[in-house]
Design an enzyme around this catalytic site. Structure first.
Site, mmCIF file in Angstrom:
data_model
loop_
_atom_site.group_PDB
_atom_site.id
_atom_site.type_symbol
_atom_site.label_atom_id
_atom_site.label_comp_id
_atom_site.label_asym_id
_atom_site.label_seq_id
_atom_site.Cartn_x
_atom_site.Cartn_y
_atom_site.Cartn_z
ATOM 1 N N THR A 113 49.401 39.934 35.360
ATOM 2 C CA THR A 113 50.331 39.147 36.163
ATOM 3 C C THR A 113 51.369 38.430 35.305
ATOM 4 O OG1 THR A 113 50.425 37.183 37.567
ATOM 5 C CG2 THR A 113 48.573 37.300 36.071
ATOM 6 N N ASP A 114 52.514 38.118 35.920
ATOM 7 C CA ASP A 114 53.530 37.325 35.208
ATOM 8 C C ASP A 114 53.102 35.863 35.047
ATOM 9 O OD1 ASP A 114 53.794 36.497 37.858
ATOM 10 O OD2 ASP A 114 55.955 36.833 37.979
ATOM 11 N N GLU A 115 52.038 35.454 35.777
ATOM 12 C CA GLU A 115 51.627 34.042 35.702
ATOM 13 C C GLU A 115 51.108 33.663 34.318
ATOM 14 O OE1 GLU A 115 49.399 32.449 38.904
ATOM 15 O OE2 GLU A 115 50.584 33.480 40.418
ATOM 16 N N TYR B 203 43.229 30.618 37.339
ATOM 17 C CA TYR B 203 43.479 32.057 37.552
ATOM 18 C C TYR B 203 44.318 32.627 36.420
ATOM 19 C CZ TYR B 203 46.004 36.204 39.145
ATOM 20 O OH TYR B 203 46.584 37.455 39.212
ATOM 21 N N LYS C 84 43.446 35.437 33.483
ATOM 22 C CA LYS C 84 44.171 36.692 33.277
ATOM 23 C C LYS C 84 44.756 36.748 31.853
ATOM 24 C CE LYS C 84 44.901 39.585 35.910
ATOM 25 N NZ LYS C 84 44.121 40.802 36.334
#
Ligand code: NAD
Ligand code: DAU
Length: 350
Positions: A133-135, A158, A162
């Site tokens: 993810t870009d997060e 989260y 990741k």
């Protein structure tokens, strides 16, 4: 007929995974696609009805945190590639209960790396694709974009889980010469998304004329990508990407949450034959998400220049297709929002 390969997809009963499974099963008749999924609240075999009887598709229920299961499963099956999507994916749940995210997203990923490494040692032509993810990059201000070289700065349990799994996957590449590729993608939307995420939650609440909970001032920005475009990017990276590389994937489609919700209200009013402006009255500003990232935006130049990918479905068309799909699939929606999810939702928001 495509080349013969056996590909393991983890998390294939979830939102993105089910789109990917459908794409690969239909496109590559010579591939055997094995879908390994624990079927958590987010996993739903109803997403896969279209392909469940295809001869090149197999579903296996299993948990990537269960090492004895994984060892037995890998002893019985030889894989040419693994596309790893299984994860706990919802930021709000990671804030109320982080441990499941650590177990599945970090420990589960390392478990998979270990069994794959054991099976693939001394063999060539294998690939482990980690979907991320870009997060992991944290948050942007009003300007700028996430590049593949942007430093990691995760801010929720989260995204930290990741980020941790991304680092571990890269560590296996550098330490063991294990064949990996990673992609970091922006917010997906489209059919089969669990209605705890912003877009399907709003669609479902508009449908039931329930309050539309917008966090904080609503001026948080996300870059939305049609899920089918993401599945096509994964297919391309899996087949054409370079080992050890990372590819950012984004929609070039930024919306402030409040603007997006208002747009959905207007679309839904038109589809439901309600007076214009009716659903906007349901918008309710609620307490902000702790550690809420202000803005995400992806620079997807690398995947465009190197692999020729760019998104096909544009913003308004995608939102209209999504709203229509949920209205035409109320049985799916009612199934998935019954029972445990209703209790969770009421405790979170109502
Ligand atoms: P999802 O929550 O819809 O699906 C996750 C799937 O993983 C479910 O089918 C679930 O049953 C399965 N799963 C969970 N724990 C498992 C375990 N221990 N063992 C086996 N299976 C397990 O998630 P999604 O939105 O489809 O996201 C898929 C992947 O893509 C995730 O890795 C996520 O981090 C990443 N991603 C998602 C987005 C997005 O916008 N949704 C964007 C970028 C990246
Ligand atoms: O950027 C990629 C990520 O996008 C993925 O890695 C995650 O798995 C996925 O869940 C998604 O994370 P977000 O937190 O951005 O998505 P979510 O749909 O939960 O929220 C989108 C924005 O809307 C965010 O700014 C929070 C806000 N929001 C969300 C909900 C559920 C609201 O204002 N109200 C809501 O009820």
């Amino acid at each position: 007929m495509s080349e013969q390969k056996t590909i393991l997809i983890t998390g294939g009963a979830g939102f993105i995974g089910s789109h990917l499974v459908q794409l690969l099963v239909k496109k590559y008749a010579g591939y055997k696609i094995v879908n390994l999924d624990k079927l958590t609240y987010a996993g739903n075999l109803e997403n896969l009805k279209e392909v469940e009887n295809y001869p090149n598709y197999q579903f296996v229920k299993g948990d990537i945190t269960d090492v004895p299961f994984l060892e037995k499963f890998f002893a019985q099956n030889e894989f040419d590639g693994i596309i790893h999507l299984a994860a706990e994916s919802h930021v709000d749940r990671s804030i109320t209960d982080p441990m499941g995210f650590i177990q599945t997203n970090i420990v589960g990923t390392v478990n998979l790396l270990n069994v794959a490494r054991k099976q693939w040692t001394g063999k060539s032509g294998k690939r482990f694709y980690h979907v991320s993810t870009d997060e992991v990059y944290g948050t942007l201000g009003e300007t700028g974009y996430f590049l593949e070289s942007t430093a990691y700065d995760p801010r929720s349990p989260y995204s930290a889980s990741k980020a941790s799994s991304d680092h571990l996957v890269r560590a296996y590449y550098h330490t063991y010469d294990f064949p990996i590729v990673i992609s970091n993608c922006s917010n997906n939307y489209g059919p089969y998304q669990f209605p705890e995420k912003l877009i399907p939650l709003m669609i479902n609440n508009i449908r039931h004329e329930q309050p539309l909970p917008v966090y904080g001032d609503g001026k948080y920005t996300r870059d939305w990508l049609w899920v089918g475009d993401h599945a096509e990017a994964i297919d391309l990276i899996f087949h054409k990407g370079k080992n050890g590389e990372t590819y950012n994937i984004g929609g070039n489609n930024e919306w402030k949450n409040i603007d997006l919700v208002e747009q959905l209200c207007d679309l839904m009013d038109a589809l439901l034959d309600r007076p214009k402006g009716n659903s906007r009255k349901l918008i309710t500003f609620v307490k902000d998400r702790p550690g809420h990232d202000k803005r995400y935006a992806i620079d997807a130049t690398k995947i465009k220049d190197e692999l020729g990918w760019s998104p096909k479905i544009q913003a308004l068309e995608g939102l209209r297709l999504t709203s229509q799909w949920y209205l035409e699939n109320t049985e799916w929606l009612d199934h998935i929002t019954s029972g445990a999810y209703q209790a969770y939702y009421q405790q979170q928001y109502l």
